[in-house]
Design a protein around this motif. Structure first.
Motif, mmCIF file in Angstrom:
data_model
loop_
_atom_site.group_PDB
_atom_site.id
_atom_site.type_symbol
_atom_site.label_atom_id
_atom_site.label_comp_id
_atom_site.label_asym_id
_atom_site.label_seq_id
_atom_site.Cartn_x
_atom_site.Cartn_y
_atom_site.Cartn_z
ATOM 1 N N VAL A 96 2.992 27.395 3.024
ATOM 2 C CA VAL A 96 2.492 26.347 1.977
ATOM 3 C C VAL A 96 1.281 27.489 1.990
ATOM 4 O O VAL A 96 0.175 27.845 2.830
ATOM 5 C CB VAL A 96 1.460 24.483 2.145
ATOM 6 C CG1 VAL A 96 0.831 24.953 0.832
ATOM 7 C CG2 VAL A 96 2.538 24.154 2.107
ATOM 8 N N CYS A 101 -2.861 26.233 -2.621
ATOM 9 C CA CYS A 101 -2.402 24.737 -2.453
ATOM 10 C C CYS A 101 -3.989 24.205 -2.564
ATOM 11 O O CYS A 101 -4.775 25.022 -2.493
ATOM 12 C CB CYS A 101 -2.366 24.149 -0.997
ATOM 13 S SG CYS A 101 -2.783 23.235 -0.559
ATOM 14 N N VAL A 102 -4.169 23.210 -3.183
ATOM 15 C CA VAL A 102 -5.355 22.451 -3.880
ATOM 16 C C VAL A 102 -5.580 21.277 -2.987
ATOM 17 O O VAL A 102 -7.199 20.566 -2.756
ATOM 18 C CB VAL A 102 -6.064 21.839 -5.425
ATOM 19 C CG1 VAL A 102 -5.376 23.316 -6.442
ATOM 20 C CG2 VAL A 102 -4.732 21.268 -5.428
ATOM 21 N N GLU A 103 -4.637 20.859 -2.238
ATOM 22 C CA GLU A 103 -5.122 20.562 -0.762
ATOM 23 C C GLU A 103 -5.283 18.746 -1.609
ATOM 24 O O GLU A 103 -5.899 17.788 -1.198
ATOM 25 C CB GLU A 103 -6.410 20.184 -0.114
ATOM 26 C CG GLU A 103 -6.004 21.464 0.935
ATOM 27 C CD GLU A 103 -7.516 21.627 1.831
ATOM 28 O OE1 GLU A 103 -7.781 20.407 2.277
ATOM 29 O OE2 GLU A 103 -6.934 22.390 3.168
ATOM 30 N N CYS A 104 -3.889 18.677 -2.027
ATOM 31 C CA CYS A 104 -3.839 16.622 -3.103
ATOM 32 C C CYS A 104 -2.807 16.199 -2.883
ATOM 33 O O CYS A 104 -3.165 15.201 -2.561
ATOM 34 C CB CYS A 104 -3.212 17.471 -4.044
ATOM 35 S SG CYS A 104 -1.884 18.100 -4.926
ATOM 36 N N ASN A 105 -2.523 16.230 -1.715
ATOM 37 C CA ASN A 105 -2.012 15.752 -0.698
ATOM 38 C C ASN A 105 -0.094 15.270 -1.158
ATOM 39 O O ASN A 105 0.478 14.124 -1.031
ATOM 40 C CB ASN A 105 -2.181 14.698 0.200
ATOM 41 C CG ASN A 105 -3.195 15.377 0.892
ATOM 42 O OD1 ASN A 105 -2.823 16.583 1.439
ATOM 43 N ND2 ASN A 105 -4.795 14.123 1.869
ATOM 44 N N CYS A 107 2.669 16.176 -1.282
ATOM 45 C CA CYS A 107 3.769 17.025 -0.554
ATOM 46 C C CYS A 107 4.226 15.549 0.345
ATOM 47 O O CYS A 107 4.557 15.542 0.636
ATOM 48 C CB CYS A 107 3.706 17.955 -0.652
ATOM 49 S SG CYS A 107 2.220 18.930 0.437
ATOM 50 N N TYR A 125 -0.848 23.465 5.704
ATOM 51 C CA TYR A 125 0.484 22.588 5.292
ATOM 52 C C TYR A 125 1.445 22.956 6.430
ATOM 53 O O TYR A 125 1.912 24.110 6.305
ATOM 54 C CB TYR A 125 0.950 22.020 3.711
ATOM 55 C CG TYR A 125 -0.343 21.809 3.457
ATOM 56 C CD1 TYR A 125 -0.964 21.703 3.228
ATOM 57 C CD2 TYR A 125 -0.531 19.693 3.201
ATOM 58 C CE1 TYR A 125 -2.776 21.160 2.909
ATOM 59 C CE2 TYR A 125 -1.411 19.226 2.749
ATOM 60 C CZ TYR A 125 -2.352 19.558 2.490
ATOM 61 O OH TYR A 125 -3.646 18.950 2.314
ATOM 62 N N CYS A 142 5.509 20.324 -5.186
ATOM 63 C CA CYS A 142 4.149 20.476 -5.491
ATOM 64 C C CYS A 142 3.629 21.421 -7.072
ATOM 65 O O CYS A 142 4.422 22.261 -7.611
ATOM 66 C CB CYS A 142 3.426 22.442 -4.853
ATOM 67 S SG CYS A 142 1.930 22.789 -4.689
ATOM 68 N N PHE A 144 1.305 23.409 -7.606
ATOM 69 C CA PHE A 144 0.936 24.276 -8.132
ATOM 70 C C PHE A 144 1.403 25.216 -7.450
ATOM 71 O O PHE A 144 1.089 26.696 -7.334
ATOM 72 C CB PHE A 144 -0.670 23.633 -7.455
ATOM 73 C CG PHE A 144 -1.573 23.244 -7.659
ATOM 74 C CD1 PHE A 144 -2.481 23.426 -8.779
ATOM 75 C CD2 PHE A 144 -1.130 21.909 -7.439
ATOM 76 C CE1 PHE A 144 -3.536 21.753 -9.246
ATOM 77 C CE2 PHE A 144 -2.373 20.247 -7.164
ATOM 78 C CZ PHE A 144 -3.266 20.407 -8.085
HETATM 79 S S1 SF4 Z 1 1.248 19.339 -3.248
HETATM 80 FE FE1 SF4 Z 1 0.795 19.843 -1.130
HETATM 81 S S2 SF4 Z 1 1.087 21.567 -1.337
HETATM 82 FE FE2 SF4 Z 1 1.143 21.593 -3.898
HETATM 83 S S3 SF4 Z 1 -1.149 21.437 -3.506
HETATM 84 FE FE3 SF4 Z 1 -0.399 19.392 -3.523
HETATM 85 S S4 SF4 Z 1 -1.201 19.139 -0.483
HETATM 86 FE FE4 SF4 Z 1 -0.746 21.529 -0.845
#
Ligand code: SF4
Length: 302
Positions: A96, A101-105, A107, A125, A142, A144
Motif C-alpha cells: 500500500v 493511503c488515507v488510512e480509512c481502513n 480494505c 498495511y 481502495c 484512493f
Molecule cells: S482502503 Fe486501505 S489502502 Fe486504501 S486508503 Fe483506505 S486504508 Fe488505505
C-alpha cells in the motif's frame, strides 16, 4: 542557478542533519532508506534515555522542506559516474502506497489486509496476496488507488551531483566556531573535546582540566551555538541536550563548579528531557536564554 541534487544513503542522525543543511543550501535532496519507514526507536529513546541523541526533531524540520524527499525500501544496486553520479536502485514497492493511503481502513473489511499501527507517521498495511485471486481487481477495493497490484522489486535510477554516505555525526565547522572565540581565545573548547576528556581518551583522564594551565576551572560556560551568528538554525534539541548532559557530567565530577548554559531556547522533546533539565536546575546549573553571546576575557550576552 542550476538545481543540484544530493542523494544521501541512510537515515542516521548524521544523514538527517546533512539533508537539512543541504536542503537549506538549495539542493534537491533525496534520502534513501532501506526500510519501509523511519524507525520509531529514536522516539522511544527520547523518553527512556533522554540523554541519547535521536533524529526525531529533525524529521519534523525535514517534513516542512519541500526540496527534501525520502525513498523507502530501496537498496543500491550500482553506482557509476557518467558526468553526474548515476545510482541504480532496487525499489521494493510496498503493498500500500503511504503517499496515497488515507488510512480509512476500508480494505480491512475484506479480511485480506492487516495493519501495523504506528504512534508516529503512517501505519503499514500488508496484503495477504496468497488469498487474492486477481490483484488488479482487488486493488479497486481502495477508493484512493493506494493498493499496488504490481508489487515487487522494480529497478529505478536517480542521478546526483553529490552522493553522501550517512556515517557519524559531524561536528560544527571549525572555521565558524571562530566567531565564538574558538582557536583564538584560551580555554574556549568544543563539546566534543569535553566529551573526549570524560571518555578518558583526551588530555586528562576523567577530569575537567583547563587547557591553559591544567587546573580545574571554578566556572564553565556551555554555549549552544545553533542559531547564533548565522550558524545552522535547524531547531533540533540535540545540541541543547548535549550541553545539559555535559553540564550534569561536570557537576557529578565536581559539584562546586559553577555552570551556565547559554541558549536561544530550552530545546526539549518529551517528559524525559524536561526532567533532565529539571535535574540540572536542581543541581544548580543555570540556564540563560540569549539571542547572542560575545566571548572575550568575559562572556557578554543579550
Ligand atoms: S482502503 Fe486501505 S489502502 Fe486504501 S486508503 Fe483506505 S486504508 Fe488505505
Amino acid at each position: 542557478m542550476e538545481e543540484k541534487t544530493a542523494v544521501i544513503y541512510g537515515t542516521s542522525v548524521a544523514s538527517m542533519r546533512t539533508a537539512a543543511n543541504l536542503g537549506k543550501l538549495g539542493y534537491r535532496v533525496i534520502v534513501l532508506n532501506k526500510g519501509d519507514f523511519l524507525d520509531d526507536i529514536p522516539h522511544q529513546l527520547s523518553h527512556t534515555r533522554p540523554r541519547a541523541i535521536c533524529n526525531l526533531c529533525l524529521r519534523f524540520v525535514l517534513k516542512r522542506m519541500k526540496n527534501v524527499s525520502f525513498l523507502h525500501n530501496v537498496e543500491i544496486d550500482s553506482i557509476k559516474r557518467n558526468g553526474k553520479i548515476e545510482i541504480t536502485l532496487k525499489h521494493t514497492l510496498p503493498d500500500v502506497s503511504p503517499e496515497k493511503c488515507v488510512e480509512c481502513n476500508k480494505c480491512l473489511e475484506t479480511g485480506k489486509v492487516k495493519v501495523i499501527y504506528r504512534s508516529m507517521g503512517n501505519s503499514t498495511y500488508i496484503v495477504d496476496w496468497e488469498t487474492v485471486e486477481n490483484p488488479e481487481e482487488f486493488s479497486k477495493v481502495c477508493p484512493f488507488g493506494a493498493i499496488n497490484p504490481d508489487r515487487g522489486v522494480r529497478e529505478e535510477k536517480v542521478t546526483a551531483d553529490v552522493f553522501v554516505i550517512g556515517s557519524n555525526y559531524t561536528p560544527e565547522e571549525m572555521e565558524k566556531l571562530k566567531d565564538f572565540g574558538y582557536g583564538e581565545i584560551e580555554d574556549v573548547v568544543t563539546i566534543d573535546q569535553v566529551e573526549n576528556w570524560f571518555l578518558g581518551i583526551g588530555p586528562a583522564l576523567e577530569a575537567l582540566k583547563r587547557p591553559s594551565d591544567g587546573e580545574t576551572p571554578s566556572s564553565v560556560a556551555l554555549i549552544v551555538t545553533q542559531g547564533m551568528k548565522e550558524t545552522s538554525n535547524c531547531e533540533g534539541f540535540e545540541p541543547f541536550i548535549h550541553a545539559v548532559e555535559t553540564g550534569l557530567s561536570i557537576k557529578e565530577l565536581d559539584p562546586s563548579i559553577d555552570i551556565k548554559v547559554f541558549s536561544r531556547e530550552l530545546f526539549t522533546w518529551g517528559k524525559g528531557q524536561i526532567s533532565l533539565v529539571k535535574r540540572a536546575m536542581d543541581m544548580g546549573i543555570e540556564f540563560v536564554m540569549v539571542e547572542d553571546v560575545e566571548v572575550g576575557g568575559v562572556i557578554k550576552w543579550n
